[in-house]
Design a protein around this motif. Structure first.
Motif, PDB file in Angstrom:
ATOM      1  N   ALA A  34       8.716   3.926  -3.183  1.00 32.85           N
ATOM      2  CA  ALA A  34       8.067   4.322  -1.937  1.00 32.85           C
ATOM      3  C   ALA A  34       8.616   3.559  -0.742  1.00 32.85           C
ATOM      4  N   GLU A  35       9.113   2.345  -0.971  1.00 36.62           N
ATOM      5  CA  GLU A  35       9.679   1.549   0.125  1.00 36.62           C
ATOM      6  C   GLU A  35      11.151   1.859   0.359  1.00 36.62           C
ATOM      7  N   LEU A  36      11.739   2.729  -0.463  1.00 34.54           N
ATOM      8  CA  LEU A  36      13.173   3.013  -0.364  1.00 34.54           C
ATOM      9  C   LEU A  36      13.474   4.380   0.225  1.00 34.54           C
ATOM     10  N   GLU A  37      12.461   5.057   0.768  1.00 35.66           N
ATOM     11  CA  GLU A  37      12.694   6.389   1.321  1.00 35.66           C
ATOM     12  C   GLU A  37      13.678   6.353   2.483  1.00 35.66           C
ATOM     13  N   ALA A  38      13.548   5.337   3.333  1.00 43.18           N
ATOM     14  CA  ALA A  38      14.470   5.241   4.472  1.00 43.18           C
ATOM     15  C   ALA A  38      15.893   4.994   4.010  1.00 43.18           C
ATOM     16  N   ILE A  39      16.063   4.270   2.914  1.00 42.01           N
ATOM     17  CA  ILE A  39      17.406   4.036   2.363  1.00 42.01           C
ATOM     18  C   ILE A  39      17.987   5.335   1.828  1.00 42.01           C
ATOM     19  N   LYS A  40      17.182   6.127   1.126  1.00 43.23           N
ATOM     20  CA  LYS A  40      17.674   7.391   0.565  1.00 43.23           C
ATOM     21  C   LYS A  40      18.059   8.374   1.654  1.00 43.23           C
ATOM     22  N   ASN A  41      17.375   8.315   2.782  1.00 44.28           N
ATOM     23  CA  ASN A  41      17.631   9.282   3.854  1.00 44.28           C
ATOM     24  C   ASN A  41      18.668   8.804   4.864  1.00 44.28           C
ATOM     25  N   ALA A  42      19.239   7.617   4.654  1.00 44.33           N
ATOM     26  CA  ALA A  42      20.227   7.090   5.601  1.00 44.33           C
ATOM     27  C   ALA A  42      21.485   7.935   5.587  1.00 44.33           C
ATOM     28  N   THR A  43      22.055   8.198   6.749  1.00 46.62           N
ATOM     29  CA  THR A  43      23.282   9.010   6.875  1.00 46.62           C
ATOM     30  C   THR A  43      24.452   8.208   7.422  1.00 46.62           C
ATOM     31  N   THR A  44      24.220   6.983   7.867  1.00 45.94           N
ATOM     32  CA  THR A  44      25.291   6.123   8.354  1.00 45.94           C
ATOM     33  C   THR A  44      25.128   4.739   7.750  1.00 45.94           C
TER      34      THR A  44
ATOM     35  N   PHE B 137      -1.781   2.808  -1.162  1.00 46.88           N
ATOM     36  CA  PHE B 137      -2.891   3.409  -1.894  1.00 46.88           C
ATOM     37  C   PHE B 137      -2.786   4.932  -1.778  1.00 46.88           C
ATOM     38  N   LYS B 138      -2.454   5.572  -2.909  1.00 43.66           N
ATOM     39  CA  LYS B 138      -2.333   7.026  -2.980  1.00 43.66           C
ATOM     40  C   LYS B 138      -1.444   7.599  -1.876  1.00 43.66           C
ATOM     41  N   GLY B 139      -0.262   6.991  -1.767  1.00 42.63           N
ATOM     42  CA  GLY B 139       0.717   7.515  -0.825  1.00 42.63           C
ATOM     43  C   GLY B 139       0.524   7.116   0.611  1.00 42.63           C
ATOM     44  N   MET B 140      -0.532   6.347   0.920  1.00 42.58           N
ATOM     45  CA  MET B 140      -0.732   5.904   2.293  1.00 42.58           C
ATOM     46  C   MET B 140       0.346   4.888   2.665  1.00 42.58           C
ATOM     47  N   VAL B 141       0.803   4.968   3.904  1.00 42.25           N
ATOM     48  CA  VAL B 141       1.890   4.108   4.356  1.00 42.25           C
ATOM     49  C   VAL B 141       1.414   2.681   4.556  1.00 42.25           C
ATOM     50  N   THR B 142       0.195   2.508   5.024  1.00 38.96           N
ATOM     51  CA  THR B 142      -0.322   1.170   5.321  1.00 38.96           C
ATOM     52  C   THR B 142      -1.105   0.623   4.137  1.00 38.96           C
ATOM     53  N   PRO B 143      -1.201  -0.703   4.010  1.00 40.61           N
ATOM     54  CA  PRO B 143      -1.958  -1.287   2.899  1.00 40.61           C
ATOM     55  C   PRO B 143      -3.456  -1.085   3.053  1.00 40.61           C
ATOM     56  N   MET B 144      -4.145  -1.184   1.929  1.00 42.40           N
ATOM     57  CA  MET B 144      -5.598  -1.085   1.897  1.00 42.40           C
ATOM     58  C   MET B 144      -6.184  -2.423   1.466  1.00 42.40           C
ATOM     59  N   LEU B 145      -7.324  -2.765   2.063  1.00 42.43           N
ATOM     60  CA  LEU B 145      -7.982  -4.032   1.769  1.00 42.43           C
ATOM     61  C   LEU B 145      -9.475  -3.799   1.612  1.00 42.43           C
ATOM     62  N   ALA B 146     -10.055  -4.390   0.581  1.00 44.03           N
ATOM     63  CA  ALA B 146     -11.505  -4.345   0.377  1.00 44.03           C
ATOM     64  C   ALA B 146     -11.975  -5.749   0.022  1.00 44.03           C
ATOM     65  N   ARG B 147     -13.070  -6.180   0.667  1.00 48.97           N
ATOM     66  CA  ARG B 147     -13.546  -7.537   0.446  1.00 48.97           C
ATOM     67  C   ARG B 147     -15.069  -7.588   0.524  1.00 48.97           C
ATOM     68  N   VAL B 148     -15.661  -8.291  -0.412  1.00 42.76           N
ATOM     69  CA  VAL B 148     -17.100  -8.524  -0.439  1.00 42.76           C
ATOM     70  C   VAL B 148     -17.330 -10.013  -0.211  1.00 42.76           C
ATOM     71  N   SER B 149     -18.276 -10.336   0.656  1.00 41.60           N
ATOM     72  CA  SER B 149     -18.494 -11.746   0.982  1.00 41.60           C
ATOM     73  C   SER B 149     -19.977 -12.040   1.122  1.00 41.60           C
ATOM     74  N   LEU B 150     -20.334 -13.266   0.781  1.00 44.40           N
ATOM     75  CA  LEU B 150     -21.683 -13.799   0.976  1.00 44.40           C
ATOM     76  C   LEU B 150     -21.529 -15.038   1.845  1.00 44.40           C
TER      77      LEU B 150
ATOM     78  N   LEU C 218     -13.630  -3.285   4.850  1.00 43.45           N
ATOM     79  CA  LEU C 218     -12.582  -2.367   4.410  1.00 43.45           C
ATOM     80  C   LEU C 218     -11.477  -2.342   5.455  1.00 43.45           C
ATOM     81  N   GLY C 219     -10.271  -2.701   5.038  1.00 43.57           N
ATOM     82  CA  GLY C 219      -9.115  -2.591   5.921  1.00 43.57           C
ATOM     83  C   GLY C 219      -8.506  -1.206   5.786  1.00 43.57           C
ATOM     84  N   LEU C 220      -8.637  -0.383   6.818  1.00 41.91           N
ATOM     85  CA  LEU C 220      -8.196   1.013   6.740  1.00 41.91           C
ATOM     86  C   LEU C 220      -6.738   1.184   7.174  1.00 41.91           C
ATOM     87  N   ILE C 221      -6.345   0.517   8.237  1.00 38.39           N
ATOM     88  CA  ILE C 221      -4.977   0.593   8.748  1.00 38.39           C
ATOM     89  C   ILE C 221      -4.525  -0.817   9.087  1.00 38.39           C
TER      90      ILE C 221
END
Length: 534
Positions: free
Chosen positions: A102-112, A220-233, A253-256
């Motif tokens: 998933a992190e190599l898409e830009a490499i595969k699409n490079a033309t120069t 997370f399921k093809g999303m470009v940005t990471p996902m974060l979930a945290r529970v705290s007391l 919840l870290g959405l973007i």
């Protein structure tokens, strides 16, 4: 007879020394001379071969260098067309191929070639940011001979040998005279998706304690940005400053999350209590339970050349938050906005730089009767503390020379009845109740010290000046707001000090002089220590 005559005519070599062994020695000497000549010739041939091989190596190096130089010139002057034929992934025994691909898409699409090198650098940085690889190597190789103008990309990763790590330490805040024990455990790449599981414990002897656990996924399921979930007391003790204790159980919840944009959702159940039963009227009105459901968006730009000691560049951060997204009467409804602007101007001598900064924030309730409602006490702005304003980027908080929550609106604590004589007596102290509008500004001039020992260690000096103020706007107080009065009531301080930067924190030893403060403020002239995390 003929045979005999022939024998007599045959010459016989004579020994000049008169013995028979001399002939044998002469023959041996002749053979030795021939062997020495052969060895000399062999050595000369070896030297000639070495010289020829040295020249061939030098010529090959010169040829390779010229080819490399011509390639760099070509890359700098024109775009080199190519196509990525294949991408090979090696070394991942636990990490899923899909995460790396998933992190190599830009490499595969490079033309120069230029695009390929740029995409490879970005992918390498992303892989290291996952925290699950000890090393990452990206190699470019020639494609098949029958397909000219193609390359193969080889990604070789080394997964971390110890997926479980932990930290434990004791930290102090001299300005608040508090200590805390902090520990954390991290489990990396448990399921092979780059997942990072962590748990942390913070126990403060005087003020706050927190237990939290969370998980983060780079994708997370093809999303470009990471996902974060945290529970705290969380438990915080503000009895000393504002006569209340805060306990909260929350989900974050870290959405973007990108380089410049962050979007998070917070769901928090909060309880405010007053064990001392001495809180002021403004604090007592907000004791009890509350539900915080908010969405927070942060935009940031930081082009400074350093966080610890910026000498050039600028930074800007804006944080917008809306609370009250759950239709519940206990839900806290408010709008909160913060901005922070910094710039560093190099002066060209002794690494001298002038850092300037201004920050501001405002909070206001929304909904029916919002104009006459008070804002949520924990969400208000409080100023003070000795954290470095140069390193603290995020809103109006720090004002050197003043204690934590050491200035701003206050209210007298309640009166209690003295049972011994049946009379009322005023309790000591006042509650700091914060403000709805806050503004701070600072100027910091940093410079190298004359000793080379200090310069090599990064130890430098600075001269600074700080100013700030906060006021109340809610409960119809905004109708009485005067901009001129707000400016006239700014608190200010100035001073100088020595800064010791390290890899983990920035330590300052400052002499602060309070230029302006009011009756119930807590500013102090003298030497103060400051620690700021990087």
């Amino acid at each position: 007879m003929a045979l005999k005559e022939n024998q007599e005519e045959t010459p016989i070599s004579e020994n000049p020394n008169g013995d028979e062994e001399g002939g044998e020695e002469s023959q041996a000497d002749g053979v030795g001379d021939f062997e020495d000549e052969d060895e000399d010739e062999a050595e000369e041939e070896d030297e000639e071969e070495e010289a020829r091989s040295e020249k061939s190596r030098e010529s090959r190096l010169a040829e390779d260098g010229s080819k490399l130089e011509s390639m760099f010139r070509r890359l700098a002057s024109e775009k080199v067309k190519l196509r990525v034929h294949d991408v090979l992934i090696k070394g991942n025994t636990k990490t899923k191929d899909s995460l790396i691909e998933a992190e190599l898409e830009a490499i595969k699409n490079a033309t120069t070639m230029q695009e390929l090198l740029k995409a490879a650098g970005i992918a390498n940085h992303r892989f290291h940011s996952f925290g699950i690889f000890d090393s990452v190597g990206i190699t470019l190789d020639c494609g098949p001979p029958e397909l000219p103008g193609t390359v193969n990309v080889i990604v070789d990763v080394v997964e971390t040998k110890n997926p479980l790590t932990g930290d434990l330490g004791i930290f102090t805040k001299p300005e608040a005279r508090t200590w805390s024990l902090e520990g954390s455990l991290k489990l990396k790449n448990l399921f092979g998706y780059g997942d990072l599981w962590d748990g942390s414990l913070v126990y403060g002897w005087d003020q706050s304690s927190e237990i939290s656990a969370g998980v983060s996924l780079p994708r997370f399921k093809g999303m470009v940005t990471p996902m974060l979930a945290r529970v705290s007391l969380l438990s915080q003790d503000w009895l000393k400053f504002s006569s209340y204790k805060e306990r909260s159980l929350g989900l974050n919840l870290g959405l973007i999350s990108t380089k410049r944009h962050d979007l998070t959702y917070n769901l928090l159940w909060r309880t405010l209590t007053d064990p001392s039963q001495m809180s002021s009227r403004a604090v007592r009105r907000q004791l009890g339970h509350g539900l915080l459901s908010s969405l927070k968006y942060t935009f940031r730009i930081d082009n400074r050349n350093s966080v610890l000691r910026p000498t050039q560049g600028y930074a800007f951060i804006s944080t917008s938050q809306i609370g009250g997204l759950v239709p519940d009467y206990r839900s806290l409804r408010f709008l909160r906005q913060e901005i922070d602007l910094r710039c560093a101007i190099p002066l060209g001598f002794y690494r001298t730089a002038l850092n300037l900064g201004i920050s501001g924030g405002v909070i206001f309730p929304w909904g029916n009767g919002a104009l006459s409602m008070p804002s949520s006490l924990p969400e208000r702005f409080f100023l003070g503390g000795n954290s470095s304003p140069v390193c603290t980027l995020g809103g109006p908080t720090t004002l050197l020379g003043f204690k934590s929550r050491g200035l701003g609106p206050t209210e007298r604590r309640r009166l209690i009845r003295d049972k011994s004589n049946g009379e009322n007596s005023e309790t000591s102290g006042r509650d700091v109740i914060g403000g709805d509008l806050a503004v701070t500004a600072f100027a910091d001039l940093s410079f190298d010290l004359p000793l080379k020992l200090f310069r090599d260690a990064g130890i430098h000096g600075h001269v600074f000046a700080c100013a700030g103020n906060l006021t109340k706007l809610t409960e119809n107080e905004f109708r009485k707001f005067s901009f001129q009065k707000f400016l006239d009531s700014f608190r200010s301080s100035a001073g100088f000090g020595i800064i010791v930067p390290t890899k983990l924190f920035r330590m300052e030893v400052n002499y602060c002089y309070i230029l302006k403060q009011f009756e119930h403020d807590h500013g102090r002239t003298g030497v103060q220590f400051s620690f700021s995390a990087t």
